[in-house]
Motif scaffolding. Structure first.
Motif, short mmCIF file in Angstrom:
data_model
loop_
_atom_site.label_atom_id
_atom_site.label_comp_id
_atom_site.label_asym_id
_atom_site.label_seq_id
_atom_site.Cartn_x
_atom_site.Cartn_y
_atom_site.Cartn_z
N GLN A 1 1.67 -1.01 -8.81
CA GLN A 1 0.48 -1.35 -8.03
C GLN A 1 0.83 -1.62 -6.57
O GLN A 1 0.10 -1.20 -5.66
CB GLN A 1 -0.20 -2.59 -8.64
CG GLN A 1 -0.85 -2.33 -10.00
CD GLN A 1 -1.28 -3.61 -10.69
OE1 GLN A 1 -0.61 -4.64 -10.59
NE2 GLN A 1 -2.40 -3.57 -11.39
N THR A 2 1.95 -2.29 -6.36
CA THR A 2 2.34 -2.65 -5.00
C THR A 2 2.69 -1.42 -4.17
O THR A 2 2.41 -1.37 -2.96
CB THR A 2 3.54 -3.61 -5.02
OG1 THR A 2 3.23 -4.73 -5.84
CG2 THR A 2 3.88 -4.11 -3.62
N GLN A 3 3.28 -0.43 -4.79
CA GLN A 3 3.59 0.80 -4.06
C GLN A 3 2.33 1.42 -3.45
O GLN A 3 2.36 1.91 -2.31
CB GLN A 3 4.29 1.80 -4.99
CG GLN A 3 5.71 1.40 -5.36
CD GLN A 3 6.34 2.40 -6.29
OE1 GLN A 3 5.74 2.80 -7.29
NE2 GLN A 3 7.57 2.80 -5.99
N LEU A 4 1.24 1.38 -4.19
CA LEU A 4 -0.03 1.90 -3.68
C LEU A 4 -0.64 0.96 -2.65
O LEU A 4 -1.17 1.40 -1.62
CB LEU A 4 -1.00 2.12 -4.84
CG LEU A 4 -0.61 3.17 -5.88
CD1 LEU A 4 -1.60 3.16 -7.03
CD2 LEU A 4 -0.52 4.55 -5.26
N LEU A 5 -0.55 -0.34 -2.92
CA LEU A 5 -1.16 -1.31 -2.02
C LEU A 5 -0.49 -1.33 -0.64
O LEU A 5 -1.14 -1.55 0.37
CB LEU A 5 -1.08 -2.71 -2.65
CG LEU A 5 -1.98 -2.93 -3.87
CD1 LEU A 5 -1.63 -4.25 -4.54
CD2 LEU A 5 -3.45 -2.90 -3.47
N MET B 1 7.90 -7.78 -5.28
CA MET B 1 9.04 -7.99 -4.40
C MET B 1 9.94 -6.75 -4.35
O MET B 1 10.43 -6.36 -3.28
CB MET B 1 9.85 -9.20 -4.90
CG MET B 1 10.89 -9.71 -3.93
SD MET B 1 11.81 -11.12 -4.63
CE MET B 1 10.50 -12.36 -4.75
N GLN B 2 10.12 -6.11 -5.49
CA GLN B 2 10.94 -4.90 -5.53
C GLN B 2 10.34 -3.81 -4.66
O GLN B 2 11.05 -3.14 -3.89
CB GLN B 2 11.07 -4.41 -6.97
CG GLN B 2 11.90 -3.14 -7.11
CD GLN B 2 11.96 -2.64 -8.56
OE1 GLN B 2 11.59 -3.37 -9.50
NE2 GLN B 2 12.41 -1.41 -8.73
N ALA B 3 9.02 -3.64 -4.75
CA ALA B 3 8.36 -2.60 -3.95
C ALA B 3 8.44 -2.91 -2.46
O ALA B 3 8.70 -2.02 -1.64
CB ALA B 3 6.90 -2.46 -4.39
N PHE B 4 8.23 -4.16 -2.09
CA PHE B 4 8.32 -4.54 -0.68
C PHE B 4 9.73 -4.32 -0.15
O PHE B 4 9.93 -3.84 0.98
CB PHE B 4 7.93 -6.01 -0.50
CG PHE B 4 6.47 -6.21 -0.23
CD1 PHE B 4 5.98 -6.26 1.07
CD2 PHE B 4 5.57 -6.35 -1.28
CE1 PHE B 4 4.63 -6.44 1.33
CE2 PHE B 4 4.22 -6.54 -1.04
CZ PHE B 4 3.74 -6.59 0.26
N THR B 5 10.73 -4.65 -0.95
CA THR B 5 12.12 -4.48 -0.54
C THR B 5 12.44 -3.01 -0.31
O THR B 5 13.12 -2.65 0.67
CB THR B 5 13.06 -5.06 -1.60
OG1 THR B 5 12.77 -6.45 -1.79
CG2 THR B 5 14.52 -4.92 -1.18
N GLU B 6 11.95 -2.15 -1.19
CA GLU B 6 12.18 -0.71 -1.05
C GLU B 6 11.51 -0.15 0.21
O GLU B 6 11.92 0.90 0.71
CB GLU B 6 11.67 0.02 -2.30
CG GLU B 6 12.52 -0.25 -3.53
CD GLU B 6 11.96 0.40 -4.78
OE1 GLU B 6 10.91 1.06 -4.69
OE2 GLU B 6 12.57 0.25 -5.85
N HIS B 7 10.49 -0.86 0.69
CA HIS B 7 9.81 -0.45 1.92
C HIS B 7 10.41 -1.11 3.16
O HIS B 7 9.83 -1.07 4.25
CB HIS B 7 8.31 -0.76 1.84
CG HIS B 7 7.52 0.25 1.07
ND1 HIS B 7 7.61 0.38 -0.31
CD2 HIS B 7 6.64 1.20 1.49
CE1 HIS B 7 6.80 1.35 -0.70
NE2 HIS B 7 6.21 1.88 0.36
N GLY B 8 11.57 -1.73 3.00
CA GLY B 8 12.28 -2.27 4.15
C GLY B 8 11.96 -3.71 4.51
O GLY B 8 12.42 -4.21 5.54
#
Length: 360
Positions: free
Chosen positions: A213-217, A239-246
């Motif tokens: 969900q976070t990847q889309l958000l 948190m994992q998705a945010f981290t992958e986005h830098g």
């Protein structure tokens, strides 16, 4: 001879009744490998061992139909327990209460209590629904309020003046605890007009779903600075998705969570979780104390109430997180469960865990 035999039986039977410890079955609504519900069970088992009560745990793997089948087996089986502890996850409690009619098994609710509509329905049909022995729920609305309030405080005043974007991860729409935490979050939000809630999503308590969900958000709301979550697994997924986005958790984006799993406690120590509330894992253990006393014939509704909201959820700072991590390694989590029992105490005794948070 007959009189002597009767006298012997009269003396022996009470002792035998006391020697036969009350048995308990816990219908655990979670997955058998789900961090929160496994740790919840471990604390409950610690209490059961300390109090000398046989405890059987049945995981329903988040399948209401399985939970109902397990409940039927408990009520219709040849060796019925004295007590059944259940959770109103996905509104399943009324049907289990109905199934218990005539079984002789006493029911006790933990974590998710009955909704107002369910309570009214049950009270209107006593011929269908036997009374509950009691209910222990946590201060979940307050936890939702505390976490967002503390999360907003992480940002400097200048950043708040410029406006703040928030994403929120709730659990399940049809679970009282999830609803209450979200209500608390919205109460805090109403006090902070500088915070813009971009979206509330329902992550189903799971890490993988929240990650997806976070990847889309993040594509929609790339300037998000605050992430509120109703549990730790969803926080970790986001948190994992945010981290992958830098992004750097605890630096340019701030996360809150509810739970006191070892992973959550360590994340609080490391600063990746900026706000953490926990302690609700203890409700099952306190329920065991009450059931132990009820089996001894001691009144457990000493304040005249059968339903209790227990202030178990509390903010966990870095120091407390370190202390709780050490307690995880101790027998019975360092808790002397017997000291909380009303056994051997006066009529004016009140259960401390019902009055205020127990400090570990």
């Amino acid at each position: 001879m007959l009189k002597a035999l009767c006298r012997t039986l009269c003396l022996t039977l009470p002792w035998m009744a006391q020697a036969q410890a009350a048995s308990v079955v816990f219908l655990n609504p979670g997955y058998s490998d789900e961090t929160f519900w496994v740790s919840y069970t471990q604390f409950m088992q610690s209490a059961a061992r300390a109090l000398g009560m046989p405890l059987t745990v049945k995981y329903s793997e988040r399948e209401p139909t399985l939970a109902l089948r397990q409940a039927r087996e408990v009520f219709e089986g040849p060796q019925r327990p004295d007590y059944l502890v259940l959770v109103n996850e996905q509104y399943i409690a009324p049907e289990i209460i109905r199934l218990s009619r005539g079984s002789g098994v006493k029911l006790f609710l933990v974590n998710n209590g009955l909704t107002e509509d369910q309570t009214q329905m049950i009270s209107s049909h006593p011929e269908r629904y036997p009374p509950l022995l009691g209910t222990l729920t946590g201060n979940d609305e307050d936890a939702g309020y505390q976490t967002l309030t503390a999360l907003i405080a992480q940002l400097p005043a200048k950043a708040r003046e410029q406006g703040v974007e928030l994403l929120a991860f709730s659990g399940l729409k049809n679970t009282p605890v999830s609803q209450q935490r979200e209500q608390g979050m919205r109460r805090a939000l109403a006090e902070h007009p500088e915070v813009a809630l971009r979206q509330v999503v329902y992550g189903g308590w799971g890490k993988q779903r929240a990650y997806e969900q976070t990847q889309l958000l993040l594509e929609r709301y790339p300037n998000t600075q605050l992430v509120w979550s109703a549990n730790d697994e969803m926080a970790f997924g986001a948190m994992q998705a945010f981290t992958e986005h830098g992004h750097q958790p605890g630096k340019d984006v701030f996360f809150s969570a509810v739970n006191s799993s070892p992973a959550a406690l360590q994340a609080r120590v490391d600063g990746r979780l900026s706000v953490l509330v926990g302690g609700h894992f203890s409700l099952g253990g306190w329920a065991m104390v009450l059931l132990h006393d009820d089996a001894l014939g001691l009144p457990i509704n000493r304040d005249g109430q059968h339903d209790h909201q227990v202030p178990v959820l509390q903010l966990i700072d870095e120091q407390k997180a370190r202390r709780w991590l050490k307690l995880e390694q101790q027998a019975n989590y360092g808790v002397n469960f017997k000291q909380y029992s009303a056994e051997g105490k006066g009529a004016d005794y009140r259960y401390p865990f019902l009055i205020g948070p127990v400090q570990y």
